[in-house]
Design an enzyme around this catalytic site. Sequence first.
Site: not given
Ligand code: 13P
Length: 264
Positions: A10-11, A104, A106, A176, A222, A243
């Site tokens: 996921n960019w 997601h 976010e 997540e 992570s 991510g």
């Molecule tokens: P990170 O791998 O940067 O923790 O992000 C995870 C993520 O939100 C993937 O959708």
Amino acid sequence: MSRKPIIAGNWKMNLLQDEAKALFEGIKSFTKDFTAPQLPTIVIAPVFTSLNVVHTEKCTCGCGGDKIAIAGQNCHWEKSGAYTGEVSVEMLADAGCSYVIIGHSERRQYFSETDEMINKKAKAILAGGLIPIICCGETLEQRESGITDQHIASQIRADLNGLSEEEIAKSVIAYEPIWAIGTGKTCDSKEANRVIAMIRNVVKEISSEKAGDSIRILYGGSVKPSTIEEQMSQSDIDGALVGGASLKAESFNEIIANTMKVSV
Ligand code: 13P
């Protein structure tokens, strides 16, 4: 039951078109040496403005591009209309996507996405012939107050509401934990596996044994080249939604290579 692993990048809101193209080329330089059955399912989710750039790179000339699937990072459930700033499933398919990430944390947190909206999106994605990657996860506060399982089960029930057994079987869920996203604090693999097994049981309960055994459930938060082997060695973790470590070809390719050491 063997489920093909998925490594998805996921960019998020990163990379201009030239940078997206260079990263895609860097991943292709790895995939070109393997056949599709040797590799996990590889998915990358660029920003909308780079979809066309990476889609153009997905040629079948032997460069490896055809072994990388493309995902949208969001979609609207309507086909078209007066929804300024939104993008439909058909438009994502037209731009080369076969997956769409929805729900997601976010988007739930900053754009007030509800489970009801995520459910409508999941239905639209499946009706359009694409595959939803449905994200769920708890906050640190929810974990500390002991309501992780309850919260996630409620997200999953609402997000999958009304989907057929067949639709659920081909969908993807990403667990997540919010406190593990972008923090460098990976969830303990056994605990991630426990939650993912719990999610699988919820799927079996609301749909069927077959749907629960077929659905692929990923871990995200992570994930790094150094964590993936242990994560992929767990019984119920079917892959990763990555991510930060998906933004460099070197680390993303290493995650794919390490996944291939333990599964595929
Ligand atoms: P990170 O791998 O940067 O923790 O992000 C995870 C993520 O939100 C993937 O959708």
